[in-house]
Write a protein that holds these residues in place. Sequence first.
Motif, PDB file in Angstrom:
ATOM      1  N   PHE A 199       0.822  -1.209   0.000  1.00 46.96           N
ATOM      2  CA  PHE A 199       0.000   0.000   0.000  1.00 46.96           C
ATOM      3  C   PHE A 199       0.867   1.276   0.000  1.00 46.96           C
ATOM      4  CE2 PHE A 199      -2.533  -3.331   1.901  1.00 46.96           C
ATOM      5  CZ  PHE A 199      -3.771  -3.178   1.267  1.00 46.96           C
ATOM      6  N   ASN A 200       2.058   1.197  -0.605  1.00 46.67           N
ATOM      7  CA  ASN A 200       2.944   2.369  -0.635  1.00 46.67           C
ATOM      8  C   ASN A 200       3.111   2.908  -2.061  1.00 46.67           C
ATOM      9  OD1 ASN A 200       4.448   0.310  -1.744  1.00 46.67           O
ATOM     10  ND2 ASN A 200       6.389   0.991  -0.825  1.00 46.67           N
ATOM     11  N   GLY A 201       2.024   2.871  -2.859  1.00 44.90           N
ATOM     12  CA  GLY A 201       2.117   3.318  -4.259  1.00 44.90           C
ATOM     13  C   GLY A 201       2.100   4.828  -4.434  1.00 44.90           C
ATOM     14  N   LEU A 202       2.771   5.577  -3.576  1.00 49.61           N
ATOM     15  CA  LEU A 202       2.892   7.037  -3.736  1.00 49.61           C
ATOM     16  C   LEU A 202       3.968   7.289  -4.771  1.00 49.61           C
ATOM     17  CD1 LEU A 202       2.155   6.424  -0.562  1.00 49.61           C
ATOM     18  CD2 LEU A 202       2.429   8.895  -0.352  1.00 49.61           C
ATOM     19  N   TYR A 203       3.646   8.016  -5.839  1.00 52.54           N
ATOM     20  CA  TYR A 203       4.518   8.103  -7.001  1.00 52.54           C
ATOM     21  C   TYR A 203       4.864   9.546  -7.311  1.00 52.54           C
ATOM     22  CZ  TYR A 203       6.345   7.053 -11.655  1.00 52.54           C
ATOM     23  OH  TYR A 203       7.150   6.913 -12.761  1.00 52.54           O
ATOM     24  N   ALA A 204       6.044   9.767  -7.931  1.00 57.66           N
ATOM     25  CA  ALA A 204       6.480  11.090  -8.371  1.00 57.66           C
ATOM     26  C   ALA A 204       7.510  10.931  -9.466  1.00 57.66           C
ATOM     27  CB  ALA A 204       7.066  11.880  -7.204  1.00 57.66           C
ATOM     28  N   ASP A 205       7.442  11.801 -10.456  1.00 58.77           N
ATOM     29  CA  ASP A 205       8.457  11.891 -11.514  1.00 58.77           C
ATOM     30  C   ASP A 205       8.432  13.314 -12.051  1.00 58.77           C
ATOM     31  OD1 ASP A 205       6.224  12.023 -13.146  1.00 58.77           O
ATOM     32  OD2 ASP A 205       6.422   9.990 -13.923  1.00 58.77           O
ATOM     33  N   ASP A 206       9.003  13.482 -13.260  1.00 59.87           N
ATOM     34  CA  ASP A 206       9.064  14.845 -13.806  1.00 59.87           C
ATOM     35  C   ASP A 206       7.684  15.402 -14.157  1.00 59.87           C
ATOM     36  OD1 ASP A 206      11.792  14.765 -13.545  1.00 59.87           O
ATOM     37  OD2 ASP A 206      12.148  14.130 -15.621  1.00 59.87           O
ATOM     38  N   ASP A 207       6.699  14.528 -14.359  1.00 64.59           N
ATOM     39  CA  ASP A 207       5.363  14.978 -14.764  1.00 64.59           C
ATOM     40  C   ASP A 207       4.298  14.772 -13.684  1.00 64.59           C
ATOM     41  OD1 ASP A 207       6.275  15.665 -17.351  1.00 64.59           O
ATOM     42  OD2 ASP A 207       6.106  13.566 -17.974  1.00 64.59           O
ATOM     43  N   ASP A 208       4.617  14.093 -12.600  1.00 64.37           N
ATOM     44  CA  ASP A 208       3.632  13.788 -11.562  1.00 64.37           C
ATOM     45  C   ASP A 208       4.206  14.149 -10.200  1.00 64.37           C
ATOM     46  OD1 ASP A 208       1.570  12.240 -13.242  1.00 64.37           O
ATOM     47  OD2 ASP A 208       3.439  11.187 -13.698  1.00 64.37           O
ATOM     48  N   ASP A 209       3.329  14.630  -9.318  1.00 67.21           N
ATOM     49  CA  ASP A 209       3.772  15.062  -7.994  1.00 67.21           C
ATOM     50  C   ASP A 209       2.909  14.439  -6.903  1.00 67.21           C
ATOM     51  OD1 ASP A 209       5.949  17.093  -8.379  1.00 67.21           O
ATOM     52  OD2 ASP A 209       4.381  18.052  -9.592  1.00 67.21           O
ATOM     53  N   THR A 210       3.567  14.219  -5.737  1.00 67.60           N
ATOM     54  CA  THR A 210       2.900  13.856  -4.496  1.00 67.60           C
ATOM     55  C   THR A 210       3.383  14.841  -3.449  1.00 67.60           C
ATOM     56  OG1 THR A 210       2.685  11.513  -5.068  1.00 67.60           O
ATOM     57  CG2 THR A 210       2.649  12.089  -2.731  1.00 67.60           C
ATOM     58  N   THR A 211       2.458  15.600  -2.842  1.00 64.01           N
ATOM     59  CA  THR A 211       2.854  16.713  -1.973  1.00 64.01           C
ATOM     60  C   THR A 211       2.195  16.604  -0.598  1.00 64.01           C
ATOM     61  OG1 THR A 211       1.047  18.099  -2.803  1.00 64.01           O
ATOM     62  CG2 THR A 211       3.166  18.242  -3.954  1.00 64.01           C
ATOM     63  N   PHE A 212       2.831  17.301   0.372  1.00 59.92           N
ATOM     64  CA  PHE A 212       2.345  17.385   1.751  1.00 59.92           C
ATOM     65  C   PHE A 212       2.587  18.818   2.217  1.00 59.92           C
ATOM     66  CE2 PHE A 212       3.346  16.256   6.411  1.00 59.92           C
ATOM     67  CZ  PHE A 212       2.010  16.402   6.779  1.00 59.92           C
ATOM     68  N   SER A 213       1.505  19.506   2.750  1.00 56.49           N
ATOM     69  CA  SER A 213       1.609  20.930   3.122  1.00 56.49           C
ATOM     70  C   SER A 213       0.896  21.170   4.433  1.00 56.49           C
ATOM     71  CB  SER A 213       1.005  21.833   2.028  1.00 56.49           C
ATOM     72  OG  SER A 213       1.609  21.618   0.781  1.00 56.49           O
ATOM     73  N   GLY A 214       1.296  22.253   5.107  1.00 56.64           N
ATOM     74  CA  GLY A 214       0.637  22.664   6.338  1.00 56.64           C
ATOM     75  C   GLY A 214       0.980  24.097   6.663  1.00 56.64           C
ATOM     76  N   PHE A 215       0.067  24.801   7.388  1.00 50.73           N
ATOM     77  CA  PHE A 215       0.349  26.196   7.766  1.00 50.73           C
ATOM     78  C   PHE A 215      -0.518  26.569   8.962  1.00 50.73           C
ATOM     79  CE2 PHE A 215      -2.823  26.213   4.400  1.00 50.73           C
ATOM     80  CZ  PHE A 215      -3.838  26.988   4.926  1.00 50.73           C
ATOM     81  N   LEU A 216      -0.047  27.593   9.687  1.00 53.99           N
ATOM     82  CA  LEU A 216      -0.746  28.132  10.849  1.00 53.99           C
ATOM     83  C   LEU A 216      -1.911  29.006  10.391  1.00 53.99           C
ATOM     84  CD1 LEU A 216      -0.925  28.769  13.947  1.00 53.99           C
ATOM     85  CD2 LEU A 216       0.656  30.660  13.486  1.00 53.99           C
ATOM     86  N   ILE A 217      -3.117  28.737  10.929  1.00 53.97           N
ATOM     87  CA  ILE A 217      -4.279  29.564  10.627  1.00 53.97           C
ATOM     88  C   ILE A 217      -4.314  30.767  11.576  1.00 53.97           C
ATOM     89  CG2 ILE A 217      -6.774  29.630  10.426  1.00 53.97           C
ATOM     90  CD1 ILE A 217      -6.737  26.642   9.874  1.00 53.97           C
ATOM     91  N   PHE A 218      -4.266  30.486  12.880  1.00 54.24           N
ATOM     92  CA  PHE A 218      -4.203  31.539  13.898  1.00 54.24           C
ATOM     93  C   PHE A 218      -3.635  30.947  15.166  1.00 54.24           C
ATOM     94  CE2 PHE A 218      -8.502  29.791  13.899  1.00 54.24           C
ATOM     95  CZ  PHE A 218      -8.635  29.361  15.209  1.00 54.24           C
ATOM     96  N   GLY A 219      -3.008  31.814  15.968  1.00 51.35           N
ATOM     97  CA  GLY A 219      -2.423  31.370  17.216  1.00 51.35           C
ATOM     98  C   GLY A 219      -3.481  31.109  18.282  1.00 51.35           C
ATOM     99  N   ALA A 220      -3.181  30.232  19.210  1.00 51.76           N
ATOM    100  CA  ALA A 220      -4.143  29.865  20.240  1.00 51.76           C
ATOM    101  C   ALA A 220      -4.282  31.000  21.230  1.00 51.76           C
ATOM    102  CB  ALA A 220      -3.685  28.601  20.921  1.00 51.76           C
TER     103      ALA A 220
END
Length: 251
Positions: A230-251
């Motif tokens: 179940f590790n078929g995460l793929y990437a090459d020059d034409d395909d991307d697999t990405t992971f992102s995150g950011f702060l919305i507001f401080g607690a």
Amino acid sequence: CICVALCETQAGLLILLLMVRCAAQEEIPNKGCVCGHPGIPGDPGHNGAPGRDGRDGLRGDKGDRDRGIPGPLGPPGRLGPKGEIGVPGHKGNMGYRGEKGDQGDIGGKGEKGDASVVFKSAFSVGLSAQSKLPAANAPIRFDKIIYNQQNHYDPQTGRFTCSVAGAYFFTYHITVFSRNVKVALMKNGAKLLHTTDNYQGSEDQAAGGAVLHLEAGDKVWLQVSGGELFNGLYADDDDDTTFSGFLIFGA
């Protein structure tokens, strides 16, 4: 006037009758008779027909017109019903500009406020041809850095470390090729979100995302769940697999 005329007419008739009678007696031969006393006057004759109306008299002078003194004003009448709203009138001409007023006093300098601190935390990374088909049951090491200015994501461990407590948004996009995919979004070792895609013989796409509340020091990452099949995460020059995150507001 009519009565006088009638009386004169009757008197005239009476005299005329006496004269006629005397003339008749003179014609009768006198046989030595002595004439007697005059008889009693006869009854008055009937009234004659009314005479014609006289001509109109001259018109008199016009009298003076007398204007009377106006009487006192009466009490106000009751208020009538409200009328309909009239048609708006034309816009009036612009008035003259007034004179400039005097300048007001300059106020004192205000107290210095507290400067607001803007906390920043964001990252966006992806797989490369060397890091595709990652190992199972371990943080996926995204080695393609798209944005990591605050260095809160560590490409050596594949983990994001929270430095500012608050609400964060994490999202991932996966290109699936050659194998099935089953991934989990992890927080401090706990699985929070699962995404699965069954490979059908061509490239597939899978995605997921969530808002998490983090305290300073918390760690978030993405890892394969379910083994090497179940590790078929793929990437090459034409395909991307990405992971992102950011702060919305401080607690």
